[in-house]
Motif scaffolding. Structure first.
Motif, short mmCIF file in Angstrom:
data_model
loop_
_atom_site.label_atom_id
_atom_site.label_comp_id
_atom_site.label_asym_id
_atom_site.label_seq_id
_atom_site.Cartn_x
_atom_site.Cartn_y
_atom_site.Cartn_z
N GLU A 88 19.05 9.01 0.27
CA GLU A 88 18.38 10.30 0.20
C GLU A 88 18.73 11.16 1.41
OE1 GLU A 88 16.09 13.42 -1.27
OE2 GLU A 88 16.90 11.64 -2.28
N VAL A 89 18.75 10.56 2.60
CA VAL A 89 19.11 11.30 3.81
C VAL A 89 20.55 11.81 3.70
CG1 VAL A 89 19.59 11.04 6.28
CG2 VAL A 89 17.45 10.18 5.34
N VAL A 90 21.47 10.94 3.28
CA VAL A 90 22.88 11.33 3.17
C VAL A 90 23.05 12.45 2.15
CG1 VAL A 90 25.15 10.54 2.39
CG2 VAL A 90 23.82 9.15 3.99
N GLN A 91 22.39 12.32 0.99
CA GLN A 91 22.57 13.32 -0.07
C GLN A 91 21.97 14.67 0.29
OE1 GLN A 91 24.46 13.53 -2.76
NE2 GLN A 91 25.27 11.56 -2.12
N THR A 92 20.94 14.70 1.12
CA THR A 92 20.30 15.98 1.46
C THR A 92 20.74 16.54 2.81
OG1 THR A 92 18.38 14.84 2.40
CG2 THR A 92 18.26 15.47 0.06
N ALA A 93 21.64 15.85 3.50
CA ALA A 93 22.13 16.32 4.80
C ALA A 93 22.86 17.66 4.62
CB ALA A 93 23.08 15.29 5.41
N PRO A 94 22.72 18.56 5.58
CA PRO A 94 23.41 19.86 5.47
C PRO A 94 24.91 19.77 5.72
CG PRO A 94 22.21 19.72 7.54
CD PRO A 94 21.88 18.48 6.77
N ASP A 95 25.37 18.70 6.35
CA ASP A 95 26.79 18.53 6.63
C ASP A 95 27.40 17.56 5.62
OD1 ASP A 95 26.64 20.15 8.90
OD2 ASP A 95 26.18 18.46 10.21
N ALA A 96 28.68 17.73 5.39
CA ALA A 96 29.41 16.82 4.50
C ALA A 96 29.47 15.45 5.17
CB ALA A 96 30.81 17.34 4.25
N ILE A 97 29.17 14.40 4.42
CA ILE A 97 29.30 13.03 4.91
C ILE A 97 30.21 12.30 3.94
CG2 ILE A 97 28.10 10.90 5.48
CD1 ILE A 97 25.61 12.58 6.09
N ILE A 98 31.33 11.85 4.47
CA ILE A 98 32.37 11.23 3.65
C ILE A 98 32.68 9.85 4.22
CG2 ILE A 98 34.72 11.45 2.77
CD1 ILE A 98 34.37 14.54 3.47
N VAL A 99 32.64 8.84 3.37
CA VAL A 99 32.98 7.47 3.79
C VAL A 99 34.26 7.08 3.05
CG1 VAL A 99 32.26 5.05 3.82
CG2 VAL A 99 30.57 6.86 4.20
N ALA A 100 35.19 6.47 3.80
CA ALA A 100 36.46 6.03 3.22
C ALA A 100 36.75 4.60 3.65
CB ALA A 100 37.60 6.95 3.68
N ASP A 101 37.60 3.93 2.91
CA ASP A 101 38.00 2.58 3.30
C ASP A 101 39.10 2.67 4.34
OD1 ASP A 101 40.41 3.09 1.92
OD2 ASP A 101 39.93 1.75 0.26
N GLY A 102 39.59 1.52 4.78
CA GLY A 102 40.60 1.47 5.83
C GLY A 102 41.93 2.10 5.46
N ASP A 103 42.18 2.27 4.16
CA ASP A 103 43.40 2.93 3.70
C ASP A 103 43.22 4.43 3.52
OD1 ASP A 103 44.87 0.54 3.58
OD2 ASP A 103 44.08 0.10 1.59
N GLY A 104 41.99 4.92 3.76
CA GLY A 104 41.74 6.34 3.62
C GLY A 104 41.33 6.77 2.22
N ARG A 105 40.92 5.82 1.37
CA ARG A 105 40.43 6.18 0.03
C ARG A 105 38.94 6.48 0.10
NH1 ARG A 105 44.28 2.36 -1.69
NH2 ARG A 105 42.82 0.68 -1.35
N ILE A 106 38.53 7.57 -0.51
CA ILE A 106 37.15 8.04 -0.45
C ILE A 106 36.24 7.12 -1.27
CG2 ILE A 106 35.59 9.95 -0.99
CD1 ILE A 106 38.11 11.81 -0.58
N LEU A 107 35.18 6.64 -0.62
CA LEU A 107 34.22 5.74 -1.25
C LEU A 107 32.87 6.41 -1.49
CD1 LEU A 107 34.85 2.57 0.94
CD2 LEU A 107 35.84 3.10 -1.30
N SER A 108 32.53 7.37 -0.63
CA SER A 108 31.22 8.03 -0.73
C SER A 108 31.40 9.50 -0.38
CB SER A 108 30.24 7.36 0.25
OG SER A 108 29.00 8.01 0.24
#
Length: 181
Positions: free
Chosen positions: A46-66
């Motif tokens: 909920e915190v991540v989804q409502t944050a005003p800034d973009a939050i992007i998680v990727a794996d070690g190869d740079g593929r977007i996971l979140s």
């Protein structure tokens, strides 16, 4: 199911009961811990989804996971359009080679130089336009896998205000230079 062999002594039966009660207590504790972890994960999402800034998680190869809703607004992509794709779709061409070299360096040496630093660069919107961003990065290893997280903010308004202020200062200096001494 607790079935006692008729040859069991009273002490053996007591020990068996104590173990069974201990297993039951551990089971209750595990269920409680699982429930607390689930609640914690829900709060985090909920915190991540409502944050005003973009939050992007990727794996070690740079593929977007979140990809949170602020990332959708900032870059113009819905989550289903970017999940599993490489981070390079979010950056202008001039940044991509350095990004790939940095991923390789982190993968091979663990040397993550940008941790705790704010990086200023440009993002690439889905429609092709570039915009200035500030980004803070983190990286960690979990279960033997590397992950990266970027918190990204559009600084277009700040950059425009900075440029306007600079123009005003220049104009004021020109006017001051016109006044005879």
């Amino acid at each position: 199911n607790l079935v006692a062999d008729k040859d069991m002594t009273a002490e053996e039966l007591k020990a068996l009961v104590r173990r069974a009660v201990g297993v039951k207590d551990l089971s209750i504790e595990a269920a409680s811990a699982k429930s607390a972890l689930t609640a914690s994960e829900q709060r985090f999402r909920e915190v991540v989804q409502t944050a005003p800034d973009a939050i992007i998680v990727a794996d070690g190869d740079g593929r977007i996971l979140s990809w949170n809703s602020a990332a959708e607004r900032l870059f113009g992509y819905a989550a289903e359009e970017v999940l599993g794709r490489y981070l390079t779709i979010l950056m202008p061409e001039r940044y991509r080679a350095d990004h790939l070299r940095a991923l390789e360096r982190v993968r091979t040496t663990g040397d993550f130089r940008l941790r705790g630093k704010i990086v200023t660069m440009h993002g690439l919107h889905k429609d092709g336009h570039e915009f200035p961003i500030e980004m803070s990065l983190s990286s960690w290893v979990s279960d033997g896998r590397r992950f990266h997280c970027g918190i990204v903010r559009d600084v277009t308004a700040w950059k425009e205000a900075e440029a306007k202020l600079l123009r005003q200062q220049i104009e004021q200096q020109v006017l001051l230079d016109l006044i005879p001494a």
